[in-house]
Design an enzyme around this catalytic site. Structure first.
Site, PDB file in Angstrom:
ATOM      1  N   GLU A   1     -36.608  -0.708   5.741  1.00  0.00           N
ATOM      2  CA  GLU A   1     -36.076   0.010   6.885  1.00  0.00           C
ATOM      3  C   GLU A   1     -36.896   1.071   7.228  1.00  0.00           C
ATOM      4  OE1 GLU A   1     -32.480   1.829   4.861  1.00  0.00           O
ATOM      5  OE2 GLU A   1     -31.723  -0.417   4.030  1.00  0.00           O
TER       6      GLU A   1
ATOM      7  N   ARG B   1     -28.443   7.932  -3.460  1.00  0.00           N
ATOM      8  CA  ARG B   1     -29.742   7.907  -2.268  1.00  0.00           C
ATOM      9  C   ARG B   1     -30.421   9.076  -2.831  1.00  0.00           C
ATOM     10  NH1 ARG B   1     -25.757   5.106   0.735  1.00  0.00           N
ATOM     11  NH2 ARG B   1     -26.774   3.817   2.236  1.00  0.00           N
TER      12      ARG B   1
ATOM     13  N   ASP C   1     -67.283  -7.948  13.905  1.00  0.00           N
ATOM     14  CA  ASP C   1     -68.404  -7.098  13.371  1.00  0.00           C
ATOM     15  C   ASP C   1     -67.433  -6.121  12.349  1.00  0.00           C
ATOM     16  OD1 ASP C   1     -70.005  -5.062  12.406  1.00  0.00           O
ATOM     17  OD2 ASP C   1     -70.081  -4.039  14.383  1.00  0.00           O
TER      18      ASP C   1
ATOM     19  N   GLU D   1     -33.435  -1.292  -4.208  1.00  0.00           N
ATOM     20  CA  GLU D   1     -34.093  -0.408  -3.150  1.00  0.00           C
ATOM     21  C   GLU D   1     -34.940   0.568  -3.433  1.00  0.00           C
ATOM     22  OE1 GLU D   1     -32.300   2.474   0.524  1.00  0.00           O
ATOM     23  OE2 GLU D   1     -31.167   1.415  -0.844  1.00  0.00           O
TER      24      GLU D   1
ATOM     25  N   ARG E   1     -36.767   3.640  -2.504  1.00  0.00           N
ATOM     26  CA  ARG E   1     -36.458   4.539  -1.391  1.00  0.00           C
ATOM     27  C   ARG E   1     -37.664   5.598  -1.022  1.00  0.00           C
ATOM     28  NH1 ARG E   1     -31.653   5.097   0.544  1.00  0.00           N
ATOM     29  NH2 ARG E   1     -31.844   7.294   1.081  1.00  0.00           N
TER      30      ARG E   1
ATOM     31  N   HIS F   1     -37.425   2.637   3.651  1.00  0.00           N
ATOM     32  CA  HIS F   1     -36.771   2.301   2.156  1.00  0.00           C
ATOM     33  C   HIS F   1     -36.938   0.714   2.216  1.00  0.00           C
ATOM     34  CE1 HIS F   1     -33.808   5.680   3.293  1.00  0.00           C
ATOM     35  NE2 HIS F   1     -34.701   6.175   2.601  1.00  0.00           N
TER      36      HIS F   1
ATOM     37  N   GLU G   1     -38.045   3.904   9.585  1.00  0.00           N
ATOM     38  CA  GLU G   1     -37.565   4.893  10.383  1.00  0.00           C
ATOM     39  C   GLU G   1     -38.741   5.350  11.348  1.00  0.00           C
ATOM     40  OE1 GLU G   1     -33.934   6.523   7.436  1.00  0.00           O
ATOM     41  OE2 GLU G   1     -36.081   7.625   7.479  1.00  0.00           O
TER      42      GLU G   1
ATOM     43  N   GLU H   1     -33.680   4.130  13.735  1.00  0.00           N
ATOM     44  CA  GLU H   1     -33.869   3.213  12.729  1.00  0.00           C
ATOM     45  C   GLU H   1     -33.421   1.906  13.291  1.00  0.00           C
ATOM     46  OE1 GLU H   1     -32.081   2.014   8.398  1.00  0.00           O
ATOM     47  OE2 GLU H   1     -32.576   3.918   8.655  1.00  0.00           O
TER      48      GLU H   1
ATOM     49  N   GLU I   1     -30.741   8.174  13.488  1.00  0.00           N
ATOM     50  CA  GLU I   1     -30.873   8.605  12.105  1.00  0.00           C
ATOM     51  C   GLU I   1     -30.523  10.126  12.044  1.00  0.00           C
ATOM     52  OE1 GLU I   1     -30.974   8.242   9.061  1.00  0.00           O
ATOM     53  OE2 GLU I   1     -31.240   6.249   8.746  1.00  0.00           O
TER      54      GLU I   1
END
Length: 474
Positions: free
Chosen positions: A129, A340, A51, A359, A361, A269, A131, A220, A212
């Site tokens: 990645e 970063r 449904d 990457e 992030r 990330h 977390e 992580e 982390e």
């Protein structure tokens, strides 16, 4: 895996039930379980009815009949059920046999098909990645006259003075002090290792796990990259295992981006790259970050469409409690190698040509991975199609710590939207890169925006406890 191989797996593993699963709009997993006596070749030919009107954001009651069509490649034996059970992911079809355009998994598959038709490459690879926090206790309540939440962890910084432990042994993780300490400070080595053991038993290739940055059990676990839809399937499996192992250990795991005030939130990330057969298309030796022009155009597409993209990669009101400066949050829409503080980072340590990637992030794990990965790919492909140069567009490269720039320097850097509503506004005005290919339908985008605006409204109209601090005695 063929249907015959599935039936053989059922017999060899003494499977008693087959669990057919599909993904809702928000990324939640839904399932219907059949005893093996009801499972045969026709089940895989005709699918399993359900449904659709009972699934938020899916289907009206007047057109509620829908069909799950099993994808045999996704099958794995459930490690948590009392009775031996085989889990299989499904795509959603209408009774007329048409692929349902609001099915997130089908959207992911259409994105992969579009890549192949585009002539750019044959496959896109993704590696998230994701977390999460592992708590010992969580309580929350929202009523007409009260509202609160409370989380607790044996290793939390706020528990250095707690007496209930029968003798406090210390070894608490300081605020922002949780990045890769050993035991006894890291109290969750064994539970993470158990999660990894089960992940590997179910077919995930795990690369590593660690504590982390944040206090109170932030963790992580990284699993190996794969193609778009397969990686989304793997992420769903990953979250299922993390949450169920935590429950077995008398704990609770959450992928909520910002469950704690004043410490790092949990991101997701996402690494991505495009190949043509066995040839990596993002690598050019000696160029900035060893990235090819095609990869730079891909970055240009990601950053150009980022405000709209974030409505799909960071689709919760809580997402924007994480996306604030000062907590390693990638709020700056620029790119850089190894930096970063940028929204797009180019990993440069121990990277081979086939490992060359970008990457992104900004995303977090409230994202529906099928939608998020598909939207990322389409944004990147739009950048390739239009030749969007991130340098010419002013997106960098920025190889400084952006958080330490002066206010005047920061004015030149575009930031992520500040709220879910702002991200949805951006998606409303910039969705052609998703719909022109036919991967996302205009109906899906309109329905998604309405669905998410309702979530934002539900939060906005509720009284926040901190408002009592600010205004009660005014």
């Amino acid at each position: 895996m063929s249907v015959q191989q599935i039936l053989k797996t059922i017999e060899e593993n003494s499977i008693m039930f087959v669990d057919f699963r599909f993904i809702g709009l928000n990324g939640g997993v839904h399932h219907i379980t059949l005893p093996v006596s009801e499972v045969n070749e026709e089940t895989f030919e005709n699918g399993v009815a359900f449904d659709g009107s009972s699934i938020p954001g899916f289907r009206g009651i007047e057109e509620s009949d829908m069909v799950m069509m099993p994808d045999t490649e996704s099958a794995f034996v459930d490690p948590f059920t009392l009775h031996p059970t085989l889990n299989i992911m499904c795509n959603i079809f209408t009774p007329a046999g048409e692929r349902y355009d609001r099915d997130p998994r089908s959207i992911a598959q259409k994105a992969e098909e579009y890549l192949q038709k585009s002539g750019v490459g044959t496959a896109a690879f993704f590696a998230p990645e994701s977390e999460f926090f592992i708590f010992d206790d969580v309580r929350f309540e929202n009523n007409m006259n009260s509202s609160f939440y409370s989380v607790d962890s044996e290793e939390a910084a706020w528990n250095t003075g707690r007496k209930e432990e029968g003798g406090n042994l210390g070894y608490k993780v300081a605020v922002k002090g949780g990045y890769v300490p050993v035991a006894p400070t890291d109290a969750q080595q064994d539970i993470r290792s158990e999660m990894v053991r089960i992940m590997e038993e179910t077919g995930l290739k795990v690369e590593r796990h660690h504590h982390e940055v944040a206090t109170a059990g932030q963790a992580e676990i990284n699993f190996r990259f794969s193609t778009l839809t397969t990686t989304a399937d793997n992420l769903i499996k990953y979250k299922y295992i993390v949450q169920n192992v935590a429950k077995q250990w008398g704990k609770v795991a959450t992928f909520m981006p910002k469950p704690l005030f004043g410490d790092n939130g949990s991101g997701m990330h996402v690494h991505s790259s495009i190949f043509d057969g066995d040839t990596p298309l993002f690598y050019e030796k000696g160029a900035y970050g060893n990235l090819s022009k095609l990869a730079m155009n891909y970055i240009g597409g990601i950053l150009y469409h980022a405000p709209a993209l974030i409505a799909l990669t960071n689709p919760s009101t809580n997402s924007f409690k994480r996306l604030v400066p000062g907590y390693e949050a990638p709020v700056n829409l620029v790119f850089s190698k190894g930096n970063r503080s940028a929204a797009v980072r180019i990993p440069i340590a121990a990277v081979s040509p086939k490992g060359c990637r970008i990457e992104f992030r900004t995303p977090d794990s409230t994202a529906n991975p099928y939608l998020a990965f598909a939207a990322m790919l389409l944004a990147g492909l739009d950048g390739i199609k239009k030749g969007l140069d991130p340098v010419a567009l002013g997106y960098g490269p920025f190889d400084k710590n952006i958080y330490e720039l002066s206010d005047d320097e920061k004015k030149e850097i575009r930031s992520v939207p500040g709220t879910l509503e702002e991200a949805l506004d951006a998606l409303e005005s910039d969705s052609a890169f998703l719909t022109e290919s036919g991967v996302f339908s205009e109906d899906f985008i309109a329905n998604y925006i309405a669905f998410k605006r309702n979530e934002a409204k539900q939060v906005a109209i509720r009284i926040h406890p901190h408002e009592f601090n600010l205004y009660f005695n005014v």
